[in-house]
Design a protein around this motif. Structure first.
Motif, PDB file in Angstrom:
ATOM      1  N   TRP A  53      18.068 -28.457  30.784  1.00 19.47           N
ATOM      2  CA  TRP A  53      17.953 -28.369  32.575  1.00 19.47           C
ATOM      3  C   TRP A  53      16.886 -28.173  32.905  1.00 19.47           C
ATOM      4  O   TRP A  53      16.261 -28.409  34.055  1.00 19.47           O
ATOM      5  N   ALA A  54      15.754 -26.739  32.639  1.00 17.00           N
ATOM      6  CA  ALA A  54      13.949 -27.002  32.704  1.00 17.00           C
ATOM      7  C   ALA A  54      13.898 -27.943  32.802  1.00 17.00           C
ATOM      8  O   ALA A  54      12.821 -28.277  33.595  1.00 17.00           O
ATOM      9  N   LEU A  85      26.989 -23.427  35.754  1.00 16.28           N
ATOM     10  CA  LEU A  85      25.726 -22.943  35.321  1.00 16.28           C
ATOM     11  C   LEU A  85      24.911 -24.849  36.038  1.00 16.28           C
ATOM     12  O   LEU A  85      24.329 -25.256  37.046  1.00 16.28           O
ATOM     13  N   GLN A  86      25.666 -26.371  35.367  1.00 15.64           N
ATOM     14  CA  GLN A  86      25.676 -26.980  35.642  1.00 15.64           C
ATOM     15  C   GLN A  86      25.488 -27.153  36.882  1.00 15.64           C
ATOM     16  O   GLN A  86      24.774 -27.464  37.973  1.00 15.64           O
ATOM     17  N   VAL A 135      22.424 -25.175  39.152  1.00 10.73           N
ATOM     18  CA  VAL A 135      21.008 -25.984  38.200  1.00 10.73           C
ATOM     19  C   VAL A 135      20.875 -27.199  38.696  1.00 10.73           C
ATOM     20  O   VAL A 135      19.943 -27.315  39.333  1.00 10.73           O
ATOM     21  N   VAL A 136      21.584 -27.924  38.273  1.00 12.27           N
ATOM     22  CA  VAL A 136      21.288 -29.052  37.892  1.00 12.27           C
ATOM     23  C   VAL A 136      22.068 -30.087  39.675  1.00 12.27           C
ATOM     24  O   VAL A 136      20.936 -30.811  40.979  1.00 12.27           O
ATOM     25  N   GLY A 144      20.216 -27.253  42.469  1.00 12.30           N
ATOM     26  CA  GLY A 144      18.952 -27.419  42.664  1.00 12.30           C
ATOM     27  C   GLY A 144      18.235 -29.021  42.598  1.00 12.30           C
ATOM     28  O   GLY A 144      17.911 -29.143  43.190  1.00 12.30           O
ATOM     29  N   ALA A 188      14.840 -30.439  35.043  1.00  7.56           N
ATOM     30  CA  ALA A 188      14.852 -29.903  36.567  1.00  7.56           C
ATOM     31  C   ALA A 188      12.378 -30.245  36.953  1.00  7.56           C
ATOM     32  O   ALA A 188      11.825 -30.969  38.074  1.00  7.56           O
ATOM     33  N   PHE A 228      19.745 -25.090  28.030  1.00 15.30           N
ATOM     34  CA  PHE A 228      18.661 -24.566  29.526  1.00 15.30           C
ATOM     35  C   PHE A 228      17.451 -24.973  29.003  1.00 15.30           C
ATOM     36  O   PHE A 228      16.563 -25.788  30.020  1.00 15.30           O
TER      37      PHE A 228
END
Lengths: 160, 99
Positions: B65-66, A55-56, A59-60, A63, B69, B62
């Motif tokens: 991370w949100a 996930l890291q 996402v990180v 993204g 972002a 989460f």
């Protein structure tokens, strides 16, 4: 065996974190930050959390870091001294001492380990390693395309 | 492996981010410092989860991370605007607000 893996990943993560400030180009600093995210994801694997590591990575790194690199791709070299190295080193030593003092003397050995079954290193060797290879290839492709684009722009400018 | 090693690593990364935030004058590098501190917090949370201190960190991760972002999206937009306005990235000059 896990200790040297931890030591290697920790050293690389800290080296990448410090190089964010020592590199003169913002683009290179962005790539160093993406490396910090990557080694942090590997540290999740050492902690036995392959799902969080993936996930890291997605996402990180996939993204956030990619968006940062694309957004700062047109950045020029910084025209002023953006980090005062002596202040940085002094603050780093101070905060290292203060933060480590807060956990000095605490006994953590009596805490139970989490019962998560998949250990990080075995999981990495089986299937997550392939995902990491794919991620690194895509990451390299995105950076390479930006570098090539910049070179083509320079060639075009010389041609005019 | 001792929990102390992971905590020390995350505290070191946090210290690097915090000292960079204080020592840096570049707008983007200061934002990167905040990202480093957020990343170290995720490592602390995962360490506590692995060693059984906390059993539910998914929501925290989460949320972090949100935040990372959305912060990056806003920062890149501001950065592109500052570049076009030709203002420069030195926060000392940016802090002089003029109407």
């Amino acid at each position: 065996m896990y200790l040297w893996v931890f030591a290697l990943v920790a050293f690389l993560e800290l080296a990448a974190a410090v190089s964010v400030y020592l590199l003169k180009s913002v683009m290179h600093a962005t790539i160093a930050l993406a490396m910090v995210f990557l080694f942090n994801s590997l540290m999740f694997l050492v902690l036995g959390q392959p799902l969080l590591a993936v996930l890291q990575a997605f996402v990180v790194i996939g993204g956030i870091a990619t968006y940062l690199i694309v957004g700062t791709a047109t950045a020029q070299k910084v025209g002023f001294k953006h980090v005062r190295v002596s202040v940085f080193v002094a603050m780093l030593l101070l905060f290292t001492a203060v933060l480590n003092y807060s956990i000095y003397g605490t006994n953590f050995s009596s805490l139970p380990k989490n019962g998560f079954s998949a250990t990080g290193i075995e999981a990495m060797l089986s299937s997550i390693g392939l995902l990491y290879i794919i991620m690194l290839m895509l990451f390299g492709v995105s950076i390479g395309s930006i570098v090539l684009f910049k070179r083509f722009k320079k060639i075009e400018a010389r041609g005019e | 492996m001792s929990m102390l090693l992971f905590l020390i690593l995350s505290l070191e990364v946090f210290a690097v981010g915090l000292s960079g935030l204080i020592a840096s004058r570049h707008f983007l590098i200061m934002i990167f410092s905040i990202e480093l501190m957020l990343v170290s917090s995720t490592l602390v949370a995962t360490t506590f989860y692995y060693y059984g201190v906390n059993s539910n960190i998914g929501i925290f991760l989460f949320a972090v991370w949100a935040v990372m972002a959305s912060e990056v999206i806003a920062v890149v937009a501001v950065y592109r605007y500052l570049q076009r306005a030709d203002t420069g990235m030195d926060v000392k000059k940016l802090s002089d607000m003029k109407w």
